[in-house]
Design a protein around this motif. Structure first.
Motif, short mmCIF file in Angstrom:
data_model
loop_
_atom_site.label_atom_id
_atom_site.label_comp_id
_atom_site.label_asym_id
_atom_site.label_seq_id
_atom_site.Cartn_x
_atom_site.Cartn_y
_atom_site.Cartn_z
N ARG A 140 34.69 46.78 44.14
CA ARG A 140 35.18 46.58 42.77
C ARG A 140 36.70 46.45 42.76
O ARG A 140 37.25 45.61 42.04
N SER A 141 37.40 47.27 43.54
CA SER A 141 38.85 47.16 43.57
C SER A 141 39.29 45.81 44.11
O SER A 141 40.30 45.24 43.65
N CYS A 142 38.53 45.28 45.06
CA CYS A 142 38.85 43.95 45.59
C CYS A 142 38.66 42.88 44.52
O CYS A 142 39.48 41.96 44.39
N ALA A 143 37.58 42.99 43.75
CA ALA A 143 37.36 42.04 42.67
C ALA A 143 38.46 42.13 41.63
O ALA A 143 38.94 41.11 41.11
N LYS A 144 38.89 43.34 41.34
CA LYS A 144 39.84 43.58 40.26
C LYS A 144 41.26 43.15 40.63
O LYS A 144 41.99 42.59 39.78
N PHE A 145 41.66 43.38 41.88
CA PHE A 145 43.06 43.17 42.24
C PHE A 145 43.30 42.05 43.26
O PHE A 145 44.45 41.74 43.55
N ALA A 146 42.22 41.47 43.79
CA ALA A 146 42.41 40.40 44.79
C ALA A 146 41.70 39.11 44.43
O ALA A 146 42.18 38.03 44.72
N GLY A 147 40.52 39.22 43.81
CA GLY A 147 39.80 38.01 43.43
C GLY A 147 39.55 37.10 44.61
O GLY A 147 39.01 37.51 45.64
N ARG A 148 39.97 35.84 44.48
CA ARG A 148 39.69 34.85 45.51
C ARG A 148 40.48 35.07 46.79
O ARG A 148 40.25 34.39 47.79
N ASN A 149 41.40 35.98 46.79
CA ASN A 149 42.16 36.28 48.01
C ASN A 149 41.41 37.20 48.96
O ASN A 149 41.92 37.51 50.04
N ALA A 150 40.23 37.64 48.59
CA ALA A 150 39.43 38.54 49.43
C ALA A 150 38.14 37.87 49.85
O ALA A 150 37.64 36.96 49.18
N THR A 151 37.61 38.32 50.98
CA THR A 151 36.26 37.97 51.42
C THR A 151 35.49 39.27 51.56
O THR A 151 35.96 40.21 52.21
N GLY A 152 34.32 39.34 50.94
CA GLY A 152 33.49 40.54 51.02
C GLY A 152 32.31 40.33 51.95
O GLY A 152 31.64 39.31 51.88
N ILE A 153 32.08 41.30 52.83
CA ILE A 153 30.97 41.23 53.78
C ILE A 153 30.16 42.51 53.68
O ILE A 153 30.70 43.61 53.81
N ILE A 154 28.85 42.37 53.46
CA ILE A 154 27.97 43.54 53.41
C ILE A 154 27.00 43.43 54.58
O ILE A 154 26.39 42.40 54.82
N MET A 155 26.90 44.53 55.33
CA MET A 155 26.08 44.50 56.54
C MET A 155 25.01 45.59 56.49
O MET A 155 24.80 46.22 55.45
N THR A 156 24.38 45.82 57.59
CA THR A 156 23.22 46.70 57.70
C THR A 156 23.43 48.04 56.98
O THR A 156 24.50 48.63 57.06
N GLY A 157 22.40 48.51 56.30
CA GLY A 157 22.49 49.79 55.61
C GLY A 157 21.33 50.01 54.67
O GLY A 157 20.75 49.07 54.13
N MET A 158 21.00 51.27 54.48
CA MET A 158 19.91 51.64 53.58
C MET A 158 20.45 51.82 52.16
O MET A 158 21.56 52.30 51.96
N GLY A 159 19.65 51.44 51.17
CA GLY A 159 20.04 51.64 49.78
C GLY A 159 20.66 50.40 49.17
O GLY A 159 20.43 49.27 49.63
N ASP A 160 21.47 50.60 48.12
CA ASP A 160 22.04 49.45 47.42
C ASP A 160 23.55 49.57 47.20
O ASP A 160 24.13 48.79 46.45
N ASP A 161 24.21 50.53 47.86
CA ASP A 161 25.65 50.67 47.67
C ASP A 161 26.35 49.39 48.12
O ASP A 161 26.12 48.90 49.23
N GLY A 162 27.20 48.86 47.28
CA GLY A 162 27.93 47.64 47.59
C GLY A 162 27.36 46.39 46.98
O GLY A 162 28.06 45.37 46.85
#
Length: 366
Positions: free
Chosen positions: A288-310
Motif C-alpha cells: 500500500r505504501s508503494c501504491a501511495k508514494f511511488a505509483g508507476r515508479n515501483a514494481t510489485g512482486i508476490i511470491m510463494t506463501g500461505m494466505g492472502d497477505d499482499g
C-alpha cells in the motif's frame, strides 16, 4: 478426510508430551510417533512415514540440521523447526530454513511447558501450513538458490491510510522522479525463493524492499546470510534507510515496513503497529505504501506463501500504475498469496521463479 500424520522429534520429554497434547486437540492431526533423537525417528519412519515432522535442532547422536538435510536429500518431507536456538540468535535455525524447513517456532529456555501450552494454536497452524507445502517445489527453490496466534484479521488500514482517489502515486509530483524500485512480498517457502532471486542479480541492480514473514531475530540472520551469498548488499532495514540501487532491505520481524518519499528519493519507515492479515511485517502494508508514494515508479512482486497477505496491496499498486508480477503455481511451495492476488485482479504477469530475476532487471528500463 485423512488426518495429517505428525512425528515429533525432540530430546526433551516435556516438549514431546506438550506438543503431542497440543496437536491431539485438532481432529485433523494425528501424532503417529514421538522420538528423542533422529536415529530413533528413522526407525519409526521405516514403519510409517509422517506427513509433517516437528523437529528440534540440538539433539544427541544426530543434530536436527543434519537430519533435515538427510531428509531433503533422500525423502523431502515438510519440517517445522521447534527450537530454543532462536532465543540465542543462533545461525543454525537460519541454516535450517535454508536447508528446507517450512517454518520456525521459537521456544524459550525457561518456562518451556507454559510457553508451549500458550502456543498450541501456533503449533497446530504451523503443522497445517507445512502439510500443504509442495516439497518438490521447495527443493527446486533451494536448489536454485512464524506463525502467529489467530486473532481478528486487520487490513492495512490499521497502519497506513489508503491513497485518495487517483492515488498520490499517480500524481504529477510522484512521476517526476526517475527513481524506481522493486517491492517483494513472500511467506512460506520464501526464504529459498528469495535466495534463488537475489543471488542471481548483479551488483548493479534496482533497489529492492522485501517483506518475508519471519519471527523477530530471524530476519537479521536471514539478511546476513544472503549478504554473504549475493553480489548486492542485503541487510535488515532500519528506520530512515535510503532505497538505493544495489541494495535489498528486508523488513525486521515484529515491525511493519513502509516506503515513503524524501524529495526525489525513497526511504523506508520501520514502525510498530497491530498485526495486519495476522502478520507483522505485513506485505499489504508495504505494497500500500508503494501504491501511495511511488505509483508507476515501483514494481510489485508476490511470491510463494500461505494466505492472502499482499493480494489487496498488489492490486492497489497496479491501480496506481505499478507493474505487478506473481510467481507461477508451478514453482510455488504454497500458491496461496499469488493465487489470491491473481483472483483479485492485482497481477499483470505470472512468471516461474527462474524468470523473476530477469523481470527485476527489466524494471530498470521502466
Amino acid at each position: 478426510m485423512t488426518p495429517i500424520r505428525v512425528m515429533v522429534v525432540d530430546d526433551s520429554a516435556v516438549v514431546r508430551q506438550v506438543v503431542k497434547q497440543a496437536l491431539a486437540v485438532d481432529p485433523g492431526i494425528e501424532v503417529i510417533a514421538a522420538a528423542s533423537d533422529p536415529l530413533f525417528a528413522l526407525e519409526h519412519m521405516k514403519r510409517a512415514w509422517p506427513d509433517v515432522i516437528v523437529l528440534d535442532i540440538e539433539m544427541p547422536r544426530m543434530d536436527g540440521l543434519t537430519f533435515l538435510r538427510k531428509l531433503m536429500a533422500e525423502h523431502p518431507t515438510p519440517v517445522v523447526i521447534c527450537s530454543s536456538l532462536a532465543e540465542k540468535g543462533s545461525e543454525a535455525a537460519m541454516n535450517a530454513l535454508a536447508a528446507g524447513a517450512v517454518s520456525i517456532i521459537t521456544k524459550p529456555t525457561m518456562g518451556l511447558r507454559q510457553f508451549l501450552e500458550d502456543s498450541a494454536n501456533d503449533i497446530v497452524h504451523a503443522v497445517k501450513a507445512a502439510a500443504r507445502a509442495h516439497m518438490g517445489r521447495l527443493g527446486r527453490a533451494a536448489a536454485l538458490a512464524a506463525t502467529p496466534v489467530p486473532r481478528p484479521k486487520l487490513s492495512a488500514d490499521a497502519v497506513i491510510a489508503a491513497a485518495p482517489a487517483g492515488g498520490l502515486g499517480t500524481g504529477a509530483g510522484m512521476v517526476r522522479t526517475t527513481e524506481r524500485f522493486i517491492a517483494i512480498g513472500t511467506s512460506t517457502g520464501g526464504t529459498q525463493a528469495l535466495e534463488a532471486v537475489l543471488t542471481r542479480l548483479p551488483a548493479v541492480s534496482p533497489p529492492i524492499v522485501i517483506v518475508q514473514h519471519m519471527p523477530e531475530r530471524f530476519t537479521g540472520m536471514f539478511a546476513e546470510r544472503l549478504n554473504t551469498l549475493c553480489a548486492i548488499e542485503v541487510r535488515e532495514a532500519r528506520h530512515g534507510d535510503r532505497v538505493t540501487p544495489g541494495r535489498a532491505l528486508i523488513a525486521p520481524g515484529g515491525k511493519h515496513m513502509m516506503v515513503a518519499r524524501s524529495g526525489a528519493q525513497y526511504k523506508v519507515e520501520v514502525v510498530d503497529g497491530p498485526l495486519v492479515n495476522r502478520h507483522r511485517p505485513s506485505v499489504d502494508v508495504l505494497f500500500r505504501s508503494c501504491a501511495k508514494f511511488a505509483g508507476r515508479n515501483a514494481t510489485g512482486i508476490i511470491m510463494t506463501g500461505m494466505g492472502d497477505d499482499g493480494a489487496r496491496g498488489l492490486r492497489e499498486m497496479r491501480e496506481a500504475g505499478a507493474r505487478t508480477i506473481a510467481e507461477d503455481e508451478s514453482t510455488c511451495v504454497v500458491f496461496g498469496m499469488p493465487r489470491e492476488a491473481i483472483r483479485l485482479g492485482g497481477v499483470d504477469t505470472v512468471l516461474p521463479l527462474d524468470r523473476i530475476p530477469e523481470a527485476v532487471m527489466q524494471s530498470l528500463r521502466g
